[in-house]
Design an enzyme around this catalytic site. Structure first.
Site, PDB file in Angstrom:
ATOM      1  N   ASP A  16       0.865  -1.183   0.000  1.00  0.00           N
ATOM      2  CA  ASP A  16       0.000   0.000   0.000  1.00  0.00           C
ATOM      3  C   ASP A  16       0.897   1.228   0.000  1.00  0.00           C
ATOM      4  O   ASP A  16       1.623   1.484   0.970  1.00  0.00           O
ATOM      5  CB  ASP A  16      -0.900  -0.021   1.237  1.00  0.00           C
ATOM      6  CG  ASP A  16      -1.978   1.056   1.192  1.00  0.00           C
ATOM      7  OD1 ASP A  16      -1.782   2.050   0.474  1.00  0.00           O
ATOM      8  OD2 ASP A  16      -2.997   0.907   1.877  1.00  0.00           O
ATOM      9  N   ASP A 111      -2.605   2.605  -6.294  1.00  0.00           N
ATOM     10  CA  ASP A 111      -1.588   2.699  -5.252  1.00  0.00           C
ATOM     11  C   ASP A 111      -1.491   1.426  -4.407  1.00  0.00           C
ATOM     12  O   ASP A 111      -1.030   1.466  -3.267  1.00  0.00           O
ATOM     13  CB  ASP A 111      -1.837   3.916  -4.350  1.00  0.00           C
ATOM     14  CG  ASP A 111      -3.183   3.862  -3.651  1.00  0.00           C
ATOM     15  OD1 ASP A 111      -3.998   2.976  -3.975  1.00  0.00           O
ATOM     16  OD2 ASP A 111      -3.424   4.706  -2.765  1.00  0.00           O
ATOM     17  N   GLU A 112      -1.916   0.298  -4.980  1.00  0.00           N
ATOM     18  CA  GLU A 112      -1.826  -0.979  -4.277  1.00  0.00           C
ATOM     19  C   GLU A 112      -1.347  -2.071  -5.224  1.00  0.00           C
ATOM     20  O   GLU A 112      -1.718  -2.079  -6.400  1.00  0.00           O
ATOM     21  CB  GLU A 112      -3.185  -1.386  -3.701  1.00  0.00           C
ATOM     22  CG  GLU A 112      -3.731  -0.472  -2.623  1.00  0.00           C
ATOM     23  CD  GLU A 112      -5.118  -0.916  -2.205  1.00  0.00           C
ATOM     24  OE1 GLU A 112      -5.274  -1.409  -1.074  1.00  0.00           O
ATOM     25  OE2 GLU A 112      -6.037  -0.778  -3.035  1.00  0.00           O
TER      26      GLU A 112
END
Length: 439
Positions: A16, A111-112
């Site tokens: 993350d 964003d992961e």
């Protein structure tokens, strides 16, 4: 059906990226590092922050904080209009940096990233070493301002939970032997898939805390959700593997695509809204062709800013930006097509039927959606061919726009908004690069 938990090993890493959009800006602008930064769609006080750096979060600025409030909370805050293209580039670069250490098996969002460990990689010391190497690879190959929290667990659902347990720059592992007691300190909202409405429903059934939820047996958990989702969560929280490991359930064929935009103040009039709508349609039509679909209908949505008196008289709701609003929308159906000119004609027909009252003088939001999609291989050609060579015109536009940027060649009606309405910042949607642009 029963699912045995894994032995004390980590099968998944969930990466993350911390305050990703704000961190990218601090990477691009070293002078912003260590300072409070907020990424915004526009600098208008009525809009909301898309992301905040940890320096801004320290004084209470969060995603969704109104810009005007953020300025009061943090007078020195640096406001930056977000760049979808830059964030997409950095997301791709970080994915490549992670791949240098361990293959990326899934991208839940921009964003992961998720890595699945194999064989001896699953042993806790080796998994931890891989996680630390991923952090170092991002630091060395992408940028020192970019940090991530990594969760290690026997399934993807738990790995996602673990990645949120320590921020920024965290590294948390959840082993089957520690479960479910290692989760007792969490709030119900910390569980992926449990939002405000689900939390309220659980509390209405007497489940107020995580220990209460974890005390339920398999049958009670199924009854609580009244679906297979309860069965899955029961096993996931105990380290089990139900075969899908928290992956989103595959949807049926895509039904729609589109774009929307909260307009800057200078565009909040009929001329500006029409120009913005043209640009949104231009992008949507290009995506339609790139993704090899035909559309059978088009929807136009407009939201109007109201005065306090109008809002009270109409009992209106507020937009997420805080603006008191009224809304209008209409859909036009037509023979399936994918060329921009035909779609533009359909939108013009809708536009001419928009409301004209006093409450509709200040448009601030426009959305264009193409619906009823079918794949190209299901499209039946017209008997008398393509009148006016519209498909060829669109293909010519695409070739130039893919090479030089998607606003290079366009219809004159979008000219006033050519540089406005950039591609919106992606959250759950993974950006796709078409030519030189990300959409």
């Amino acid at each position: 059906m029963s699912f045995a938990p894994h032995p004390d090993r980590f099968q998944f890493l969930h990466i993350d990226l911390n305050s990703f959009f704000a961190s990218v800006e601090q990477q691009l602008h070293p002078e912003y590092r260590g300072k409070p930064v907020a990424v915004v769609p526009t600098t208008a006080d009525t809009t909301c922050c898309i992301a905040a750096s940890y320096e801004a979060k320290a004084v209470g600025v969060r995603t969704g904080t109104q810009v005007g409030e953020a300025k009061k909370m943090c007078p020195g805050i640096i406001l930056i209009e977000g760049s979808h293209t830059e964030y997409a580039k950095y997301s791709a670069a970080i994915s490549e940096a992670v791949e240098l250490v361990c293959p990326v098996s899934h991208h839940p969002s921009i964003d992961e990233m998720v890595c699945e460990l194999m064989g001896r990689e699953q042993e806790p010391p080796r998994a931890r070493r891989i996680a630390l190497d991923i952090k170092q690879s991002i630091y060395k190959n992408v940028g020192e301002a970019l940090r991530c929290s990594i969760g290690m667990a026997p399934n993807r659902y738990l790995a996602k939970i673990a990645s949120d347990m320590q921020k920024p720059d965290g590294l948390i592992g959840l082993l089957p032997s520690q479960l479910p007691r290692a989760l007792e300190h969490l709030d119900l909202r910390d569980l992926p898939g449990v939002g405000a409405r689900t939390e309220a429903r659980l509390k209405a059934q007497g489940i107020q805390t995580m220990p209460q939820l974890l005390a339920l047996d398999h049958k009670q958990m199924h009854h609580l959700w009244n679906s297979v989702w309860g069965d899955r969560i029961y096993h996931w929280l105990r380290g089990g593997d139900t075969g899908d490991d928290g992956a989103p359930v595959g949807s049926e064929l895509q039904k729609s695509l589109g774009h929307s935009h909260v307009m800057a103040p200078e565009f909040r009039n009929d001329e500006g809204a029409w120009a913005i709508a043209n640009k949104l349609l231009h992008k949507a039509a290009m995506r339609l062709r790139m993704e090899k679909f035909y559309a059978g209908s088009l929807s136009l949505t407009i939201r109007y800013q109201l005065t306090r008196e109008q809002a009270e008289r109409m009992r209106s709701k507020r937009h997420t930006s805080g603006i008191r609003q009224s809304g209008w929308g209409m859909e036009a159906k037509f023979r399936h097509c994918q060329d921009t000119l035909t779609l533009l004609e359909a939108m013009r027909g809708i536009w001419q039927q928009r409301p004209q009252g006093e409450e509709c003088r200040r448009p601030f939001f426009v959305g264009v959606t193409l619906r009823n999609l079918i794949p190209e291989n299901e499209y039946q050609e017209e008997l008398f061919g393509d009148e006016g060579n519209r498909a060829q015109l669109s293909q010519t536009m695409d070739r130039l726009n893919l090479k030089y940027g998607h606003t290079t060649l366009h219809f004159g009606s979008m000219l006033p908004a050519r540089e406005s309405a950039p591609t919106r910042i992606a959250f759950t949607q993974i950006p796709v690069q078409y030519g030189v642009d990300y959409m």
